[in-house]
Write a protein that holds these residues in place. Sequence first.
Motif, PDB file in Angstrom:
ATOM      1  N   VAL A  42      12.639  -4.273 -21.754  1.00  0.00           N
ATOM      2  CA  VAL A  42      11.202  -4.529 -21.665  1.00  0.00           C
ATOM      3  C   VAL A  42      10.591  -3.853 -20.446  1.00  0.00           C
ATOM      4  O   VAL A  42       9.499  -3.271 -20.516  1.00  0.00           O
ATOM      5  CB  VAL A  42      10.919  -6.049 -21.646  1.00  0.00           C
ATOM      6  CG1 VAL A  42       9.452  -6.333 -21.387  1.00  0.00           C
ATOM      7  CG2 VAL A  42      11.380  -6.701 -22.946  1.00  0.00           C
ATOM      8  N   TRP A  43      11.268  -3.924 -19.306  1.00  0.00           N
ATOM      9  CA  TRP A  43      10.690  -3.434 -18.055  1.00  0.00           C
ATOM     10  C   TRP A  43      11.272  -2.116 -17.544  1.00  0.00           C
ATOM     11  O   TRP A  43      10.641  -1.420 -16.747  1.00  0.00           O
ATOM     12  CB  TRP A  43      10.849  -4.494 -16.957  1.00  0.00           C
ATOM     13  CG  TRP A  43      12.272  -4.988 -16.766  1.00  0.00           C
ATOM     14  CD1 TRP A  43      12.819  -6.112 -17.294  1.00  0.00           C
ATOM     15  CD2 TRP A  43      13.325  -4.347 -16.029  1.00  0.00           C
ATOM     16  NE1 TRP A  43      14.135  -6.240 -16.929  1.00  0.00           N
ATOM     17  CE2 TRP A  43      14.476  -5.161 -16.143  1.00  0.00           C
ATOM     18  CE3 TRP A  43      13.399  -3.183 -15.270  1.00  0.00           C
ATOM     19  CZ2 TRP A  43      15.689  -4.842 -15.541  1.00  0.00           C
ATOM     20  CZ3 TRP A  43      14.609  -2.857 -14.661  1.00  0.00           C
ATOM     21  CH2 TRP A  43      15.739  -3.681 -14.804  1.00  0.00           C
TER      22      TRP A  43
ATOM     23  N   ILE B  80       8.022   5.007 -12.742  1.00  0.00           N
ATOM     24  CA  ILE B  80       7.547   4.885 -11.356  1.00  0.00           C
ATOM     25  C   ILE B  80       8.473   5.605 -10.381  1.00  0.00           C
ATOM     26  O   ILE B  80       8.021   6.266  -9.436  1.00  0.00           O
ATOM     27  CB  ILE B  80       7.415   3.397 -10.971  1.00  0.00           C
ATOM     28  CG1 ILE B  80       6.316   2.736 -11.805  1.00  0.00           C
ATOM     29  CG2 ILE B  80       7.111   3.229  -9.481  1.00  0.00           C
ATOM     30  CD1 ILE B  80       6.279   1.226 -11.689  1.00  0.00           C
ATOM     31  N   PHE B  81       9.783   5.508 -10.612  1.00  0.00           N
ATOM     32  CA  PHE B  81      10.741   5.981  -9.608  1.00  0.00           C
ATOM     33  C   PHE B  81      11.553   7.214 -10.019  1.00  0.00           C
ATOM     34  O   PHE B  81      12.376   7.678  -9.226  1.00  0.00           O
ATOM     35  CB  PHE B  81      11.716   4.840  -9.260  1.00  0.00           C
ATOM     36  CG  PHE B  81      11.088   3.719  -8.476  1.00  0.00           C
ATOM     37  CD1 PHE B  81      10.903   3.838  -7.103  1.00  0.00           C
ATOM     38  CD2 PHE B  81      10.667   2.556  -9.100  1.00  0.00           C
ATOM     39  CE1 PHE B  81      10.325   2.812  -6.377  1.00  0.00           C
ATOM     40  CE2 PHE B  81      10.090   1.529  -8.383  1.00  0.00           C
ATOM     41  CZ  PHE B  81       9.912   1.652  -7.010  1.00  0.00           C
TER      42      PHE B  81
ATOM     43  N   ASP C  40       0.812  -1.231   0.000  1.00  0.00           N
ATOM     44  CA  ASP C  40       0.000   0.000   0.000  1.00  0.00           C
ATOM     45  C   ASP C  40       0.837   1.269   0.000  1.00  0.00           C
ATOM     46  O   ASP C  40       0.480   2.275   0.625  1.00  0.00           O
ATOM     47  CB  ASP C  40      -0.964   0.021   1.206  1.00  0.00           C
ATOM     48  CG  ASP C  40      -1.962  -1.116   1.160  1.00  0.00           C
ATOM     49  OD1 ASP C  40      -2.306  -1.546   0.049  1.00  0.00           O
ATOM     50  OD2 ASP C  40      -2.393  -1.566   2.231  1.00  0.00           O
ATOM     51  N   LEU C  41       1.972   1.223  -0.682  1.00  0.00           N
ATOM     52  CA  LEU C  41       2.785   2.431  -0.800  1.00  0.00           C
ATOM     53  C   LEU C  41       2.153   3.391  -1.814  1.00  0.00           C
ATOM     54  O   LEU C  41       1.423   2.965  -2.712  1.00  0.00           O
ATOM     55  CB  LEU C  41       4.201   2.066  -1.252  1.00  0.00           C
ATOM     56  CG  LEU C  41       5.077   1.363  -0.212  1.00  0.00           C
ATOM     57  CD1 LEU C  41       6.432   1.012  -0.824  1.00  0.00           C
ATOM     58  CD2 LEU C  41       5.274   2.229   1.015  1.00  0.00           C
ATOM     59  N   PRO C  42       2.442   4.692  -1.698  1.00  0.00           N
ATOM     60  CA  PRO C  42       1.898   5.676  -2.653  1.00  0.00           C
ATOM     61  C   PRO C  42       2.612   5.609  -3.994  1.00  0.00           C
ATOM     62  O   PRO C  42       3.288   6.548  -4.425  1.00  0.00           O
ATOM     63  CB  PRO C  42       2.152   7.016  -1.945  1.00  0.00           C
ATOM     64  CG  PRO C  42       3.358   6.768  -1.109  1.00  0.00           C
ATOM     65  CD  PRO C  42       3.231   5.348  -0.622  1.00  0.00           C
TER      66      PRO C  42
ATOM     67  N   GLY D  38       1.037  -2.057  -9.649  1.00  0.00           N
ATOM     68  CA  GLY D  38       1.921  -2.883 -10.464  1.00  0.00           C
ATOM     69  C   GLY D  38       3.385  -2.574 -10.289  1.00  0.00           C
ATOM     70  O   GLY D  38       4.235  -3.204 -10.944  1.00  0.00           O
ATOM     71  N   TRP D  39       3.734  -1.652  -9.376  1.00  0.00           N
ATOM     72  CA  TRP D  39       5.150  -1.326  -9.193  1.00  0.00           C
ATOM     73  C   TRP D  39       5.946  -2.553  -8.752  1.00  0.00           C
ATOM     74  O   TRP D  39       7.098  -2.731  -9.144  1.00  0.00           O
ATOM     75  CB  TRP D  39       5.321  -0.188  -8.189  1.00  0.00           C
ATOM     76  CG  TRP D  39       4.878  -0.503  -6.782  1.00  0.00           C
ATOM     77  CD1 TRP D  39       3.668  -0.245  -6.220  1.00  0.00           C
ATOM     78  CD2 TRP D  39       5.653  -1.149  -5.756  1.00  0.00           C
ATOM     79  NE1 TRP D  39       3.611  -0.678  -4.919  1.00  0.00           N
ATOM     80  CE2 TRP D  39       4.828  -1.240  -4.602  1.00  0.00           C
ATOM     81  CE3 TRP D  39       6.940  -1.658  -5.683  1.00  0.00           C
ATOM     82  CZ2 TRP D  39       5.255  -1.820  -3.420  1.00  0.00           C
ATOM     83  CZ3 TRP D  39       7.372  -2.234  -4.493  1.00  0.00           C
ATOM     84  CH2 TRP D  39       6.540  -2.310  -3.378  1.00  0.00           C
ATOM     85  N   GLY D  40       5.317  -3.422  -7.941  1.00  0.00           N
ATOM     86  CA  GLY D  40       6.027  -4.598  -7.457  1.00  0.00           C
ATOM     87  C   GLY D  40       6.451  -5.528  -8.583  1.00  0.00           C
ATOM     88  O   GLY D  40       7.502  -6.173  -8.505  1.00  0.00           O
ATOM     89  N   TYR D  41       5.637  -5.598  -9.626  1.00  0.00           N
ATOM     90  CA  TYR D  41       5.951  -6.462 -10.764  1.00  0.00           C
ATOM     91  C   TYR D  41       7.267  -6.040 -11.409  1.00  0.00           C
ATOM     92  O   TYR D  41       8.119  -6.877 -11.728  1.00  0.00           O
ATOM     93  CB  TYR D  41       4.813  -6.398 -11.782  1.00  0.00           C
ATOM     94  CG  TYR D  41       5.100  -7.096 -13.086  1.00  0.00           C
ATOM     95  CD1 TYR D  41       4.944  -8.479 -13.211  1.00  0.00           C
ATOM     96  CD2 TYR D  41       5.528  -6.380 -14.205  1.00  0.00           C
ATOM     97  CE1 TYR D  41       5.205  -9.124 -14.413  1.00  0.00           C
ATOM     98  CE2 TYR D  41       5.791  -7.017 -15.407  1.00  0.00           C
ATOM     99  CZ  TYR D  41       5.630  -8.389 -15.506  1.00  0.00           C
ATOM    100  OH  TYR D  41       5.898  -9.028 -16.691  1.00  0.00           O
TER     101      TYR D  41
END
Length: 374
Positions: free
Chosen positions: A329-330, A337-338, A302-304, A308-311
Amino acid sequence: MKNMLDLKLITDFREKVNGNMSWCFFKYRNNNDKNQWNCICSAMDWIEVSAHYICSHDIFSLSIDQGIELYAYLSSIDIIVEAIEQLHRVIFSDSKTVFASDNDCFPDNPFGQSDRAFFKELRACFGAHPVRLDDPEEPGNRNAKRFASWPSKIGTGDFSVILYSNKVDGKNIILGVEFKQLVHFLNKYYSHLAVLKEQLDLQYSAFCEAKKEEQFECSGTPIERLMILKEESKKRLNNDYYNHTIDELIRVFQTPIVNERNLGLVQEYRNDLLQVIDEIYQNLQNMTLTDLQSFEKYPQHDLPLPDGWGYFVEKLVDSIYDIGYPVCVWLPSLKRIFQDKFIFEYNSLEELYVLVQATLHSLAKSQALVEDGD
């Protein structure tokens, strides 16, 4: 059914073998230059298969035309008995065969044999090799042979066979088997699992106590301490969870950070991880290898961050180990995200991983502080 086994015994034994922080694997995968772990696993599997077969077939309800079922039942008992003997040899480091000379299960057997020897005789005569038998009345005579008839219910016992002689004037022997005695023999060996389970507990407790008494120093820089812990972990159950955590910490403390503007983020992360190093040391010293509380202090769910960030973090980890999708690809998604969380500049995937982990830690820590403040 009168011949039911307590299946919980083998289940509890298996749980014990796989429990205690993988103590059995640690001790027996290389014990006296032998992989006895494989022996334990094989024995457990065959005991379980045989016990389930026995529990699903009521020997007391066999009819006269089910002689082959009796042989299957005897073979299942034989598997359990041999597996128990193997487990006993391994766990007790005893070259002697357990219950080898006992004769309380078949006390009145016609050949005056031990229970183990008489059971082998029964298994041979009732199906294992009925047309190629040594004469039990002349065990030292290689020329004296016997041949068994098909099982029937003549003579004594629940089932019986006629043992014909190869001598022209040889007399026949009628050999009977009593199912109650057979079940008693089976349960005697099968119940030994409880003793073996208790012995594993005693071994584990003794090992832990010995390691508690064996004090080790863990001082120096974080990297020096982690290297000490890495070696000690191998000696103290070689636990995968602790080994992986130590390797992760080494990566965090060892990886250079090329952009100075990222140093503050990473240094804060490293400072907080010092308590994890302390906890690993205490747990290894005290042989309490539970989940690390300090490592889980700031959960990252539940981070802001976008869904799908974990993927994409997982894809980064995969690439560090040369598996998974190509970086191209990723990486664009990970960067989106970062990119506003740290300076997206790095010399290796390991450095990018450290920057991501430091960011996740910082976000989780801030969120926890806000929640505590509420």
